[in-house]
Design a protein around this motif. Sequence first.
Motif, mmCIF file in Angstrom:
data_model
loop_
_atom_site.group_PDB
_atom_site.id
_atom_site.type_symbol
_atom_site.label_atom_id
_atom_site.label_comp_id
_atom_site.label_asym_id
_atom_site.label_seq_id
_atom_site.Cartn_x
_atom_site.Cartn_y
_atom_site.Cartn_z
ATOM 1 N N GLU A 212 53.260 -4.342 43.034
ATOM 2 C CA GLU A 212 53.636 -3.056 43.257
ATOM 3 C C GLU A 212 53.370 -2.759 42.054
ATOM 4 O O GLU A 212 52.813 -2.015 41.449
ATOM 5 C CB GLU A 212 54.502 -2.543 43.943
ATOM 6 C CG GLU A 212 55.473 -1.607 44.291
ATOM 7 C CD GLU A 212 53.787 -0.945 45.579
ATOM 8 O OE1 GLU A 212 53.036 0.520 44.965
ATOM 9 O OE2 GLU A 212 53.345 -1.571 46.529
ATOM 10 N N ILE A 213 53.770 -3.384 41.025
ATOM 11 C CA ILE A 213 53.288 -1.922 39.242
ATOM 12 C C ILE A 213 52.011 -3.181 39.027
ATOM 13 O O ILE A 213 52.232 -1.977 38.177
ATOM 14 C CB ILE A 213 54.617 -3.539 38.580
ATOM 15 C CG1 ILE A 213 56.188 -2.897 38.490
ATOM 16 C CG2 ILE A 213 53.881 -3.303 36.861
ATOM 17 C CD1 ILE A 213 57.169 -3.998 37.832
ATOM 18 N N LEU A 214 51.479 -4.184 39.155
ATOM 19 C CA LEU A 214 49.743 -4.336 38.506
ATOM 20 C C LEU A 214 49.369 -3.371 39.726
ATOM 21 O O LEU A 214 48.300 -3.422 39.111
ATOM 22 C CB LEU A 214 49.929 -6.045 39.066
ATOM 23 C CG LEU A 214 51.080 -6.909 37.996
ATOM 24 C CD1 LEU A 214 50.541 -8.788 39.149
ATOM 25 C CD2 LEU A 214 50.135 -6.542 37.105
ATOM 26 N N LYS A 215 49.342 -3.277 40.595
ATOM 27 C CA LYS A 215 48.560 -2.051 41.704
ATOM 28 C C LYS A 215 49.031 -1.336 41.386
ATOM 29 O O LYS A 215 47.905 -0.593 40.575
ATOM 30 C CB LYS A 215 48.932 -2.377 42.843
ATOM 31 C CG LYS A 215 48.332 -1.394 44.358
ATOM 32 C CD LYS A 215 48.588 -1.936 45.855
ATOM 33 C CE LYS A 215 49.286 -0.165 46.064
ATOM 34 N NZ LYS A 215 49.960 -0.129 46.922
ATOM 35 N N LYS A 216 50.169 -0.766 40.457
ATOM 36 C CA LYS A 216 50.225 0.962 40.415
ATOM 37 C C LYS A 216 49.051 0.610 38.986
ATOM 38 O O LYS A 216 48.748 1.355 37.640
ATOM 39 C CB LYS A 216 50.887 1.443 39.984
ATOM 40 C CG LYS A 216 52.182 1.593 41.049
ATOM 41 C CD LYS A 216 53.194 2.430 40.614
ATOM 42 C CE LYS A 216 54.199 2.393 42.087
ATOM 43 N NZ LYS A 216 55.240 3.086 42.316
ATOM 44 N N PHE A 217 49.301 -0.182 37.777
ATOM 45 C CA PHE A 217 48.787 -0.283 36.581
ATOM 46 C C PHE A 217 47.688 -0.459 36.923
ATOM 47 O O PHE A 217 46.314 0.244 35.948
ATOM 48 C CB PHE A 217 49.200 -1.740 36.100
ATOM 49 C CG PHE A 217 48.498 -2.091 35.099
ATOM 50 C CD1 PHE A 217 48.619 -1.304 33.733
ATOM 51 C CD2 PHE A 217 47.887 -2.765 34.269
ATOM 52 C CE1 PHE A 217 47.656 -0.822 32.387
ATOM 53 C CE2 PHE A 217 46.831 -3.287 33.957
ATOM 54 C CZ PHE A 217 47.431 -2.068 32.509
ATOM 55 N N ALA A 218 46.611 -0.849 37.684
ATOM 56 C CA ALA A 218 45.197 -1.030 38.260
ATOM 57 C C ALA A 218 45.047 0.078 38.674
ATOM 58 O O ALA A 218 43.801 0.526 38.253
ATOM 59 C CB ALA A 218 45.061 -2.058 39.108
ATOM 60 N N ASN A 219 45.434 0.956 38.883
ATOM 61 C CA ASN A 219 44.949 2.235 39.628
ATOM 62 C C ASN A 219 44.914 3.508 39.128
ATOM 63 O O ASN A 219 45.039 4.137 39.297
ATOM 64 C CB ASN A 219 45.750 2.497 41.154
ATOM 65 C CG ASN A 219 45.093 1.723 42.478
ATOM 66 O OD1 ASN A 219 44.349 0.952 41.568
ATOM 67 N ND2 ASN A 219 45.709 1.120 43.374
ATOM 68 N N GLY A 220 45.712 3.478 37.858
ATOM 69 C CA GLY A 220 45.909 4.386 36.585
ATOM 70 C C GLY A 220 47.027 5.152 37.151
ATOM 71 O O GLY A 220 47.201 6.341 37.150
ATOM 72 N N LEU B 117 54.331 -5.231 31.669
ATOM 73 C CA LEU B 117 55.494 -6.172 31.976
ATOM 74 C C LEU B 117 56.782 -6.215 31.819
ATOM 75 O O LEU B 117 57.893 -5.533 31.963
ATOM 76 C CB LEU B 117 55.262 -7.706 33.075
ATOM 77 C CG LEU B 117 54.419 -7.858 34.063
ATOM 78 C CD1 LEU B 117 53.814 -9.077 34.340
ATOM 79 C CD2 LEU B 117 54.721 -7.120 35.672
ATOM 80 N N MET B 118 56.693 -6.148 30.248
ATOM 81 C CA MET B 118 57.891 -5.741 29.651
ATOM 82 C C MET B 118 59.103 -4.958 29.327
ATOM 83 O O MET B 118 59.470 -4.368 29.281
ATOM 84 C CB MET B 118 57.809 -6.327 28.073
ATOM 85 C CG MET B 118 57.802 -8.025 27.647
ATOM 86 S SD MET B 118 57.339 -8.548 25.703
ATOM 87 C CE MET B 118 59.257 -7.885 25.471
ATOM 88 N N THR B 119 57.566 -3.724 29.325
ATOM 89 C CA THR B 119 57.830 -2.602 29.637
ATOM 90 C C THR B 119 58.347 -1.641 30.572
ATOM 91 O O THR B 119 59.670 -1.388 30.622
ATOM 92 C CB THR B 119 56.275 -1.521 29.052
ATOM 93 O OG1 THR B 119 56.394 -2.009 27.992
ATOM 94 C CG2 THR B 119 57.224 -0.032 28.834
ATOM 95 N N VAL B 120 58.463 -2.563 31.382
ATOM 96 C CA VAL B 120 59.082 -2.470 32.967
ATOM 97 C C VAL B 120 59.643 -2.373 32.947
ATOM 98 O O VAL B 120 60.978 -2.986 34.212
ATOM 99 C CB VAL B 120 58.334 -1.927 34.174
ATOM 100 C CG1 VAL B 120 57.236 -0.991 33.911
ATOM 101 C CG2 VAL B 120 57.336 -3.131 34.782
ATOM 102 N N GLY B 121 60.832 -4.343 32.276
ATOM 103 C CA GLY B 121 61.479 -3.727 32.739
ATOM 104 C C GLY B 121 61.285 -6.082 33.087
ATOM 105 O O GLY B 121 62.744 -6.258 33.655
ATOM 106 N N ILE B 122 60.481 -6.156 33.536
ATOM 107 C CA ILE B 122 60.565 -7.533 33.586
ATOM 108 C C ILE B 122 60.398 -8.542 32.020
ATOM 109 O O ILE B 122 60.003 -8.370 31.548
ATOM 110 C CB ILE B 122 59.220 -7.973 34.469
ATOM 111 C CG1 ILE B 122 58.076 -6.753 35.851
ATOM 112 C CG2 ILE B 122 58.943 -9.567 34.871
ATOM 113 C CD1 ILE B 122 59.855 -6.905 36.578
ATOM 114 N N LYS B 123 62.000 -9.722 33.038
ATOM 115 C CA LYS B 123 61.743 -11.115 31.902
ATOM 116 C C LYS B 123 61.162 -11.906 31.766
ATOM 117 O O LYS B 123 60.419 -12.936 32.465
ATOM 118 C CB LYS B 123 63.204 -10.912 31.801
ATOM 119 C CG LYS B 123 64.484 -10.206 32.572
ATOM 120 C CD LYS B 123 64.963 -9.589 31.130
ATOM 121 C CE LYS B 123 65.962 -9.089 31.315
ATOM 122 N NZ LYS B 123 65.940 -7.739 30.529
ATOM 123 N N LEU B 124 60.279 -11.899 29.831
ATOM 124 C CA LEU B 124 60.154 -12.446 29.362
ATOM 125 C C LEU B 124 60.352 -14.513 28.960
ATOM 126 O O LEU B 124 61.387 -13.382 28.628
ATOM 127 C CB LEU B 124 59.080 -12.413 28.111
ATOM 128 C CG LEU B 124 57.864 -13.117 27.146
ATOM 129 C CD1 LEU B 124 56.714 -13.352 27.968
ATOM 130 C CD2 LEU B 124 58.044 -12.804 26.062
#
Length: 73
Positions: free
Chosen positions: A41-49, A13-20
């Motif tokens: 959508e980011i998490l779905k893509k991450f989980a699916n590689g 999440l940090m790497t794609v620009g979501i603010k901590l």
Amino acid sequence: MYRTKSLNIATVLMTVGIKLKSVEGNTVKTFVFEGDDKINEILKKFANGELEVNIKEFLNNNRILKTLVYERQ
């Protein structure tokens, strides 16, 4: 807001620009991020590689998060 206990998800999440926003907890840390409509959508893509990120940014963000976790113990 989005919360996760996963260091890997927090790093993504940090790497794609979501603010901590904060790191909460004593023994078990929870990473709190600003809410964003793209997170699912980011998490779905991450989980699916399917998520592509800059590996140098990923590793740097991972080190930053580890520092936050271990210096707050």
